[in-house]
Design a protein around this motif. Structure first.
Motif, PDB file in Angstrom:
ATOM      1  N   LYS A   1       0.818  -1.220   0.000  1.00 20.45           N
ATOM      2  CA  LYS A   1       0.000   0.000   0.000  1.00 20.45           C
ATOM      3  C   LYS A   1       0.854   1.272   0.000  1.00 20.45           C
ATOM      4  O   LYS A   1       0.452   2.314   0.512  1.00 20.45           O
ATOM      5  CB  LYS A   1      -0.968   0.011   1.191  1.00 20.45           C
ATOM      6  N   ARG A   2       2.030   1.181  -0.608  1.00 17.54           N
ATOM      7  CA  ARG A   2       2.935   2.333  -0.591  1.00 17.54           C
ATOM      8  C   ARG A   2       2.384   3.520  -1.379  1.00 17.54           C
ATOM      9  O   ARG A   2       2.642   4.670  -1.030  1.00 17.54           O
ATOM     10  CB  ARG A   2       4.312   1.938  -1.116  1.00 17.54           C
ATOM     11  N   PHE A   3       1.613   3.255  -2.430  1.00 12.43           N
ATOM     12  CA  PHE A   3       1.082   4.367  -3.220  1.00 12.43           C
ATOM     13  C   PHE A   3      -0.014   5.104  -2.452  1.00 12.43           C
ATOM     14  O   PHE A   3      -0.074   6.337  -2.464  1.00 12.43           O
ATOM     15  CB  PHE A   3       0.561   3.857  -4.561  1.00 12.43           C
ATOM     16  N   ALA A   4      -0.870   4.351  -1.776  1.00  9.16           N
ATOM     17  CA  ALA A   4      -1.895   4.988  -0.942  1.00  9.16           C
ATOM     18  C   ALA A   4      -1.243   5.769   0.192  1.00  9.16           C
ATOM     19  O   ALA A   4      -1.673   6.883   0.531  1.00  9.16           O
ATOM     20  CB  ALA A   4      -2.848   3.934  -0.383  1.00  9.16           C
ATOM     21  N   ARG A   5      -0.181   5.213   0.775  1.00 10.98           N
ATOM     22  CA  ARG A   5       0.517   5.904   1.861  1.00 10.98           C
ATOM     23  C   ARG A   5       1.142   7.204   1.351  1.00 10.98           C
ATOM     24  O   ARG A   5       1.128   8.231   2.040  1.00 10.98           O
ATOM     25  CB  ARG A   5       1.587   4.991   2.461  1.00 10.98           C
TER      26      ARG A   5
ATOM     27  N   ASP B   1       0.115   9.097  -1.266  1.00 15.42           N
ATOM     28  CA  ASP B   1      -0.922  10.098  -1.526  1.00 15.42           C
ATOM     29  C   ASP B   1      -1.477  10.668  -0.222  1.00 15.42           C
ATOM     30  O   ASP B   1      -1.770  11.871  -0.133  1.00 15.42           O
ATOM     31  CB  ASP B   1      -2.048   9.483  -2.356  1.00 15.42           C
ATOM     32  N   GLU B   2      -1.619   9.831   0.799  1.00 15.65           N
ATOM     33  CA  GLU B   2      -2.103  10.336   2.088  1.00 15.65           C
ATOM     34  C   GLU B   2      -1.076  11.249   2.746  1.00 15.65           C
ATOM     35  O   GLU B   2      -1.436  12.248   3.381  1.00 15.65           O
ATOM     36  CB  GLU B   2      -2.445   9.167   3.018  1.00 15.65           C
ATOM     37  N   THR B   3       0.199  10.923   2.592  1.00 14.45           N
ATOM     38  CA  THR B   3       1.248  11.782   3.147  1.00 14.45           C
ATOM     39  C   THR B   3       1.185  13.169   2.526  1.00 14.45           C
ATOM     40  O   THR B   3       1.262  14.192   3.220  1.00 14.45           O
ATOM     41  CB  THR B   3       2.631  11.149   2.914  1.00 14.45           C
ATOM     42  N   VAL B   4       1.026  13.227   1.207  1.00  9.61           N
ATOM     43  CA  VAL B   4       0.928  14.514   0.516  1.00  9.61           C
ATOM     44  C   VAL B   4      -0.325  15.267   0.963  1.00  9.61           C
ATOM     45  O   VAL B   4      -0.286  16.484   1.203  1.00  9.61           O
ATOM     46  CB  VAL B   4       0.941  14.296  -1.007  1.00  9.61           C
TER      47      VAL B   4
ATOM     48  N   PHE C   1      -6.639  14.280  11.153  1.00  8.62           N
ATOM     49  CA  PHE C   1      -6.467  13.731   9.808  1.00  8.62           C
ATOM     50  C   PHE C   1      -6.671  12.228   9.910  1.00  8.62           C
ATOM     51  O   PHE C   1      -5.982  11.549  10.683  1.00  8.62           O
ATOM     52  CB  PHE C   1      -5.075  14.029   9.258  1.00  8.62           C
ATOM     53  N   HIS C   2      -7.599  11.701   9.126  1.00  9.35           N
ATOM     54  CA  HIS C   2      -7.864  10.264   9.164  1.00  9.35           C
ATOM     55  C   HIS C   2      -8.004   9.742   7.741  1.00  9.35           C
ATOM     56  O   HIS C   2      -8.980  10.025   7.046  1.00  9.35           O
ATOM     57  CB  HIS C   2      -9.131   9.973   9.975  1.00  9.35           C
ATOM     58  N   GLY C   3      -6.986   9.014   7.313  1.00  2.00           N
ATOM     59  CA  GLY C   3      -7.019   8.355   6.024  1.00  2.00           C
ATOM     60  C   GLY C   3      -7.133   6.858   6.212  1.00  2.00           C
ATOM     61  O   GLY C   3      -7.460   6.365   7.297  1.00  2.00           O
ATOM     62  N   GLU C   4      -6.830   6.136   5.165  1.00  3.45           N
ATOM     63  CA  GLU C   4      -6.835   4.672   5.270  1.00  3.45           C
ATOM     64  C   GLU C   4      -5.677   4.180   6.131  1.00  3.45           C
ATOM     65  O   GLU C   4      -5.813   3.218   6.891  1.00  3.45           O
ATOM     66  CB  GLU C   4      -6.733   4.065   3.868  1.00  3.45           C
TER      67      GLU C   4
END
Length: 318
Positions: free
Chosen positions: A127-131, A133-136, A151-154
């Motif tokens: 899930k590095r790509f989701a991580r 995008d959430e970091t940005v 802040f609450h993402g996946e």
């Protein structure tokens, strides 16, 4: 089509494979000299599994000896850093550089430039790509919405975010994405300010850029909202045999791959000045508007010589 809007940058040789045997403080002088020679931007790559000057440390040093050039990452492995601390560091560099920072991010890829760095950072590869995008998204919230403490993402969850140092620009530094997979093109169009790929074929660049622009419009953004850039390795050398030997050393020392393998995955422009200019012109004709050039030599003396030779090409490339 005119080239008036084309910008040319150079990658600072911060990997020890390129400056070994020299005083690493000479990299600061290299940055200042590149600005004097007329380059528009200075860039650093990132990594933690090989000896190098750390990327953001180098940009902070370069900010102190330059006044005009954009300072950028190409690309920052953002998820390997604690996200709140990284936001603070980037905002600080943008302040020190008076709004000249551009942040290209990437998630790495299989091999020596991917999983080993994640393992060393104790960050899951999955899930590095989701991580990313959430970091940005978290960075942008910290910079733009200081009153929003949650802040609450996946994958990322914060209930009480600190007040963050504000970057120089109200909207923060532009954030670009490095990547050319179909998913990366879609994500670039959806949420990033620029695109920095390195395809070996200009035709692939042109078609991928069309996909990025289409994705931007599908998400209610203008196609021009995404800056189209290119990362390429370059070497100006009139002797074909000498060029081949120099690039072979460069490829093995920096990528751990033979030159022929590097050419399959990355844009390379090598040969005499006319050949290099013509090769890069294929990418600007395909739509690239910011060229980030990695000088394909090893050792600061040779790299300095290449900096001068590429600087002579700048009027022809713009």
């Amino acid at each position: 089509m005119t080239n008036d809007d084309i910008r040319i940058g150079v990658l600072l040789p911060i990997g020890k494979a390129q400056w070994d045997g020299s005083d690493p403080r000479d990299l600061i002088g290299f940055a200042a000299r590149a600005e004097r020679l007329g380059f528009d931007s200075l860039w650093v790559n990132d990594g933690i599994t090989e000896s190098r000057i750390e990327a953001l440390t180098m940009l902070a040093a370069a900010a102190s000896v330059t006044e005009r050039v954009t300072l950028g990452t190409a690309a920052l492995m953002a998820v390997l850093r604690r996200p709140v601390q990284a936001a603070q560091t980037l905002a600080s560099i943008d302040l020190l550089a008076q709004g000249r920072l551009t942040v290209t991010v990437g998630a790495g890829f299989p091999g020596r430039f991917g999983k080993p760095m994640y393992a060393a950072s104790q960050v899951p590869w999955e899930k590095r790509f989701a991580r990313l995008d959430e970091t940005v998204a978290l960075w942008r919230q910290l910079w733009h919405e200081p009153e929003n403490k949650a802040f609450h993402g996946e994958l990322l969850h914060f209930d009480d975010l600190p007040t963050m140092t504000a970057p120089f620009r109200e909207d923060g530094p532009p954030i670009w994405l490095a990547g050319i997979t179909p998913a990366a093109l879609s994500r670039t169009g959806r949420m990033y300010d620029g695109w920095l790929p390195y395809p070996p074929d200009p035709a692939d660049y042109k078609s991928a850029l069309a996909d990025v622009q289409r994705a931007a419009e599908e998400h209610g953004r203008a196609a021009a909202a995404v800056t189209p850039a290119l990362f390429a390795s370059v070497l100006i050398e009139d002797d074909p045999g000498a060029a081949r030997r120099t690039l072979e050393r460069f490829a093995v020392s920096n990528y751990g791959l033979p030159l022929d393998e590097v050419r399959k995955i990355q844009a390379v422009a090598a040969g005499g000045a006319d050949e290099v200019a013509a090769r890069l012109a294929e990418y600007t004709a395909a739509g690239a508007r910011h060229l980030v050039l990695r000088l394909g030599a090893t050792g600061l003396r040779e790299i300095d010589e290449q900096l001068d030779r590429v600087a002579e090409l700048l009027p022809r490339l713009r």
